[in-house]
Design an enzyme around this catalytic site. Structure first.
Site, PDB file in Angstrom:
ATOM      1  CE  LYS A  24     -26.793  22.650  -0.416  1.00  0.00           C
ATOM      2  NZ  LYS A  24     -27.536  23.817  -0.580  1.00  0.00           N
TER       3      LYS A  24
ATOM      4  CB  SER B  51     -29.783  24.362   2.764  1.00  0.00           C
ATOM      5  OG  SER B  51     -29.493  24.829   1.457  1.00  0.00           O
TER       6      SER B  51
ATOM      7  CB  SER C  62     -29.155  27.791   0.327  1.00  0.00           C
ATOM      8  OG  SER C  62     -30.121  27.289   1.265  1.00  0.00           O
TER       9      SER C  62
END
Ligand code: GLN
Length: 490
Positions: A81, A156, A180
């Site tokens: 990420k 996210s 997330s």
């Protein structure tokens, strides 16, 4: 590339590497080819370092040939990420303010993975600074859900979940502040684990809400998640909240922990707002555990159900307003060229660099911390947070783990909730309490809606008892084949 390779769990891939049926270079090439073929539509990656990955793969192959392979992750690609630092690679947090930023150092998790021989090969899209539930708040445009390209992958960590689900990387690291990792894992039909707060170092994770943020793992199977967790967990002197805990060999523990377990089902997580198809799939999973001898207990988490979202949005925004003060246009990141003086540099750089949701949260967080409101909002929220943690810990006095849906609905349409922040915030209703209480939580696939969208089962564990949590999840996974189904994207 053959599906058998790109969707193969890491346990299988490392066996292929060990027996020399493939090389790590070929493996990286396979995932790179898959990504080149489909990522124009999925848009999971912000950037990739194919040349760097191939060089690391060649080094891994050389180690293996010399009989010096470092274990099951040696030569395996891992996606990151875009909020976790990898030296020499971009670290954008999917924000314009860091669009050109290259990380000068490795996060602790990155250093650990490199030491294990894993290959950090690409940067994965996310909501800007991890604020969001759909990956639509990215300055670089949204990621699509591989199961239905008109839908969100969740957020996210949407790029990380989508990349694993679509066969672009076998493993990925994400971060989970309020859901997330678990929510996008559920939306994309894969396994996602948010560890206990303090188990995995946050050094090198760009901070959103420091008392809630935790790095965690995505993979196709519980075993792979266990393997990756084992490689990144452990005390780190660079992170003052990192816990001194004994780190078991999570993967080796899996077959040793067989249950039956005492499993709590929080009544409030099955009420209004839960899509009936999700409710039915989760009830079936609960029935599986009952059938296999587990004791199923109805439990109650009234404070979490009622106040977790409100408490979270006070604490998370307060911490974010403070953490994001560092993006001032002076030290690093975007600097406005239109500014007249120093104060103007701060104001214009931030106005130009941050997106709408980030600004909304900085404003709310600044208000929450301002004198006169601090006691009424921030301090009060901290007190309720303590009560929520107490509520979970009480329930855990006679439960080994809790079972619930991960999300109230399956993946929603791109654009469906982006105009309504409050509707978006509700998609974390079952995950957020876990962060407030600092507990470990995992989502694994437990079915599909009639429209073919994945459904996630959330398993919540006791603090630092990931080995048990993973064993509970694996018992279900071994008796079902949801995790062997993959989206068709040819
Ligand atoms: N969706 C939640 C938020 O918008 C949680 C995000 C996260 O876990 N990083 O803040």
């Amino acid at each position: 590339m053959a599906d058998s390779l790109i969707f193969q769990p890491v346990a299988g891939l490392s066996a292929l590497l060990d027996t020399r049926r493939i090389s790590s270079v070929e493996l990286v090439q396979a995932f790179a080819a898959r990504t080149t073929a489909i990522d124009g539509r999925v848009k999971a990656f912000n950037s990739r370092d194919e040349a760097g990955a191939l060089a690391l793969a060649a080094a891994s192959d050389a180690r293996r040939a010399a009989g010096q392979a470092r274990g099951p992750l040696d030569g395996i690609p891992v996606g990151f990420k875009d909020v976790i630092a990898v030296e020499g690679q971009p670290l954008t947090c999917s924000s314009k303010i860091l669009a050109n930023f290259i990380s000068p150092y490795d996060a602790t998790v990155t250093a650990k993975l490199k030491a294990a021989g894993a290959i950090p090969w690409g940067r994965l899209n996310m909501d800007e600074f991890a604020m969001g539930s759909s990956t639509e708040n990215s300055a670089f445009g949204p990621t699509a859900n591989p199961w239905d390209l008109t839908r969100v992958p969740g957020g996210s960590s949407g790029g990380a979940a989508a990349a694993v689900a679509a066969g672009e990387t076998p493993l990925a690291l994400g971060s989970d502040t309020g859901g997330s990792i678990r929510q996008p894992a559920a939306f994309c039909g894969i396994v996602g684990l948010k560890p206990t707060y303090g188990l995995v170092s946050r050094y090198g994770l760009a901070a959103f809400a420091s008392s809630l943020d935790q790095i965690g793992t995505f993979a196709h199977t519980v075993e792979d998640v266990s393997l990756l967790l084992g490689a990144i967990a452990g005390h780190d002197e660079h992170d003052s909240t990192s816990f001194q805990a004994e780190i078991p060999d999570y993967r080796a523990e899996l077959p040793k922990r067989k249950g039956p377990w005492r499993l709590g089902v929080p009544r409030e997580f099955f009420g209004a707002g839960l899509d009936p198809e999700i409710g039915a799939a989760v009830q079936k999973a609960i029935a599986f555990y009952r059938r296999t001898g587990c004791e199923i207990k109805e439990v109650s988490l009234p404070l979490s159900a009622e106040y977790a979202i409100a408490v979270y949005y006070l604490i998370a925004t307060a911490e974010a307003s403070s953490n994001l003060a560092r993006y001032d246009g002076i030290r690093y990141g975007h600097r406005s060229t239109a500014a007249a003086d120093a104060i103007d540099i701060y104001a214009k750089s931030r106005a130009e660099g941050f997106g709408e949701e980030v600004k909304r949260r900085i404003i709310l967080g600044t208000h929450v911390l301002s004198s006169g409101y601090y006691d009424a909002y921030y301090l009060r929220a901290q007190k309720v947070r303590t009560l929520i943690r107490g509520e979970f810990l009480r329930v855990f006095q006679d439960c080994d783990a809790l079972l619930s849906p991960t999300t109230p609905t399956a993946a929603f349409k791109l654009g469906e909730k982006s105009a309504d922040p409050l509707a978006m915030y509700l998609s974390d209703i079952y995950t957020i309490g876990v962060n407030l209480a600092g507990l470990p939580g995992l989502s694994l696939p437990c079915g599909f809606t009639s429209g073919g969208l994945p459904i996630g089962l959330q398993v919540i564990g006791q603090p630092f008892r990931e080995a048990d949590l993973l064993a509970v999840a694996r018992a279900y996974e071994q008796a079902h084949d949801w995790h062997t189904q993959h989206p068709v994207l040819s």
